[in-house]
Design an enzyme around this catalytic site. Sequence first.
Site, short mmCIF file in Angstrom:
data_model
loop_
_atom_site.label_atom_id
_atom_site.label_comp_id
_atom_site.label_asym_id
_atom_site.label_seq_id
_atom_site.Cartn_x
_atom_site.Cartn_y
_atom_site.Cartn_z
N CYS A 1 -8.95 5.53 4.45
CA CYS A 1 -7.51 5.53 4.17
C CYS A 1 -7.37 4.83 2.82
O CYS A 1 -7.68 3.64 2.70
CB CYS A 1 -6.79 4.75 5.27
SG CYS A 1 -5.04 4.47 4.91
N CYS B 1 -7.65 1.34 12.89
CA CYS B 1 -7.77 1.22 11.44
C CYS B 1 -7.74 -0.27 11.11
O CYS B 1 -7.07 -1.05 11.81
CB CYS B 1 -6.60 1.93 10.75
SG CYS B 1 -6.62 1.76 8.95
N CYS C 1 1.70 -8.78 -4.19
CA CYS C 1 1.49 -9.15 -2.79
C CYS C 1 2.01 -10.54 -2.43
O CYS C 1 1.61 -11.56 -3.02
CB CYS C 1 0.01 -9.07 -2.45
SG CYS C 1 -0.30 -9.33 -0.69
N ARG D 1 0.66 9.64 3.57
CA ARG D 1 1.60 8.75 4.29
C ARG D 1 2.69 8.22 3.38
O ARG D 1 2.40 7.59 2.36
CB ARG D 1 0.84 7.59 4.93
CG ARG D 1 1.75 6.69 5.78
CD ARG D 1 0.99 5.62 6.55
NE ARG D 1 -0.08 6.20 7.31
CZ ARG D 1 -1.35 5.79 7.26
NH1 ARG D 1 -1.68 4.78 6.50
NH2 ARG D 1 -2.27 6.40 7.97
N CYS E 1 -4.23 -15.80 0.69
CA CYS E 1 -5.33 -14.97 0.16
C CYS E 1 -5.73 -15.44 -1.23
O CYS E 1 -4.89 -15.70 -2.09
CB CYS E 1 -4.88 -13.51 0.11
SG CYS E 1 -6.20 -12.40 -0.42
N CYS F 1 -3.19 -0.15 12.92
CA CYS F 1 -3.87 -0.66 11.72
C CYS F 1 -3.73 -2.18 11.64
O CYS F 1 -2.62 -2.72 11.64
CB CYS F 1 -3.26 -0.01 10.48
SG CYS F 1 -4.02 -0.62 8.96
N1 SAM Z 1 -6.46 -7.81 1.68
C1 SAM Z 1 -6.77 -6.48 1.91
C2 SAM Z 1 -6.74 -5.63 0.66
O1 SAM Z 1 -6.13 -6.00 -0.31
O2 SAM Z 1 -7.34 -4.56 0.70
C3 SAM Z 1 -5.87 -5.82 2.95
C4 SAM Z 1 -4.39 -6.13 3.01
S1 SAM Z 1 -3.41 -5.63 1.61
C5 SAM Z 1 -1.87 -6.38 2.00
C6 SAM Z 1 -3.19 -3.87 1.84
C7 SAM Z 1 -2.35 -3.10 0.87
O3 SAM Z 1 -0.98 -3.40 1.06
C8 SAM Z 1 -2.56 -3.33 -0.60
O4 SAM Z 1 -3.67 -2.67 -1.10
C9 SAM Z 1 -1.27 -2.74 -1.19
O5 SAM Z 1 -1.47 -1.38 -1.49
C10 SAM Z 1 -0.28 -2.89 -0.06
N2 SAM Z 1 0.80 -3.83 -0.41
C11 SAM Z 1 0.74 -5.18 -0.44
N3 SAM Z 1 1.90 -5.72 -0.83
C12 SAM Z 1 2.75 -4.69 -1.07
C13 SAM Z 1 4.09 -4.60 -1.51
N4 SAM Z 1 4.81 -5.69 -1.82
N5 SAM Z 1 4.66 -3.38 -1.64
C14 SAM Z 1 3.93 -2.27 -1.35
N6 SAM Z 1 2.65 -2.29 -0.93
C15 SAM Z 1 2.05 -3.48 -0.80
C1 DTB Z 2 -0.91 0.37 2.94
O1 DTB Z 2 -1.21 1.24 2.08
N1 DTB Z 2 0.29 -0.18 3.06
C2 DTB Z 2 0.30 -1.15 4.13
C3 DTB Z 2 -1.12 -1.01 4.72
N2 DTB Z 2 -1.75 -0.09 3.84
C4 DTB Z 2 -1.91 -2.17 5.04
C5 DTB Z 2 0.77 -2.48 3.73
C6 DTB Z 2 2.17 -2.50 3.14
C7 DTB Z 2 2.55 -3.91 2.90
C8 DTB Z 2 3.96 -4.06 2.42
C9 DTB Z 2 4.32 -5.48 2.16
C10 DTB Z 2 4.22 -6.38 3.34
O2 DTB Z 2 4.81 -6.09 4.42
O3 DTB Z 2 3.57 -7.43 3.22
FE1 SF4 Z 3 -4.96 -10.50 -0.71
FE2 SF4 Z 3 -2.62 -9.25 -0.77
FE3 SF4 Z 3 -4.44 -8.70 -2.62
FE4 SF4 Z 3 -4.86 -7.91 -0.06
S1 SF4 Z 3 -3.26 -7.20 -1.43
S2 SF4 Z 3 -6.33 -8.88 -1.45
S3 SF4 Z 3 -3.87 -9.62 1.02
S4 SF4 Z 3 -3.42 -10.70 -2.31
#
Ligand code: SAM
Ligand code: DTB
Ligand code: SF4
Length: 334
Positions: A201, A141, A73, A273, A66, A110
């Site tokens: 959401c 979702c 992330c 959630r 990404c 989702c």
């Molecule tokens: N790329 C899209 C975005 O950022 O909206 C969708 C996927 S992103 C992985 C969705 C959500 O996952 C993020 O907004 C964040 O709240 C959650 N997330 C990502 N990495 C995480 C982590 N290590 N621990 C907890 N939540 C995480």
């Molecule tokens: C949200 O609030 N939490 C989810 C979902 N929306 C997409 C993602 C959690 C990701 C946790 C780290 C991972 O597994 O990559």
């Molecule tokens: Fe990309 Fe992860 Fe950020 Fe979503 S949360 S925009 S997947 S870097």
Amino acid sequence: MPMIQSLQSELHDNAETPPWTAAQVQALFEAPFNDLLFQAQSVHREHFDPNQVQLSALLSIKTGGCPEDCGYCPQSAHHAADLEAGKLMDTADIIAAAREAKAAGATRFCMGAAWRSPRDSDLSRVMEAVAAVKALGLETCATLGMLTAGQARRLKASGLDYYNHNLDTSADYYREIITTRSYQDRLDTLEQVRGSGMQLCCGGIIGMGESRVDRATLIATLANLPEPPQSVPVNMLVPVPGTPLQDAAAVEPFELVRTIAAARITMPASHVRLSAGRSGMPDELQALCFFAGANSIFYGDRLLTTGNASVDHDRELFARLGLRPERASGAGSG
Ligand code: SAM
Ligand code: DTB
Ligand code: SF4
């Protein structure tokens, strides 16, 4: 009036009425734990069956690589997490995973993609998957990054019930965590989603080094949106090696419970959630979160790229607590 009673009535007086100031939400966080939980459980019972929990399954349909630099992330190309990036999954494989999730008892599916925003050609393929998943009788979702108004309308037309797009933290703390987009970018997409008629959401993450004021401000921001999000995910940071937040100090467990309670009181009709982070959480802490008003979980052995509490463990936990999975709302079969 004795002090405890007067605090309780103070909490009651400002319950359930946006706009919420960050200071009001902070006062909820700072209330004695028992008062806060009593208030949250009372509000919860006015709006929901207290023993029902909604089950959402997650699937990463496009993993890693990404361009965004979100500090938490593992899927960001800016970080060095040990993760293999992949292409958008084939629709048939997405449908197979959705069938499995339904058979295990999930009611919502989702689909997550590691994009800043979807290309129109990718969106067409996601729409095909959405329509097929919905035809299975699941609520749908997706979380695909930023959307234009037209993209949100197309997704809605394909049968997408919910769009996940998190604000993650307060506007002030956001720039410490992400530099490749702004809070306003996030708010703009939320507006496109609302305009399309999809349900929203939207929630955040705790444990990123933010303060209680940041947590309270996030909750107030969510509650004060033109409509509160129908689903509010509260994620506990999963610290992944190779990400900038790999060594973030863990948040005190009661602070998670307080965050859930504050979300419940300020967004009484929303599903709150208990999201990422459950795999390392003691059952007693999860039980407290359910008491504080959490009534939805991610269900399935995996989140997107990390592990989740196992299905077997969740079934046992539900049995021990007398919790029942919520039945599908019908949004997936219409
Ligand atoms: N790329 C899209 C975005 O950022 O909206 C969708 C996927 S992103 C992985 C969705 C959500 O996952 C993020 O907004 C964040 O709240 C959650 N997330 C990502 N990495 C995480 C982590 N290590 N621990 C907890 N939540 C995480
Ligand atoms: C949200 O609030 N939490 C989810 C979902 N929306 C997409 C993602 C959690 C990701 C946790 C780290 C991972 O597994 O990559
Ligand atoms: Fe990309 Fe992860 Fe950020 Fe979503 S949360 S925009 S997947 S870097």
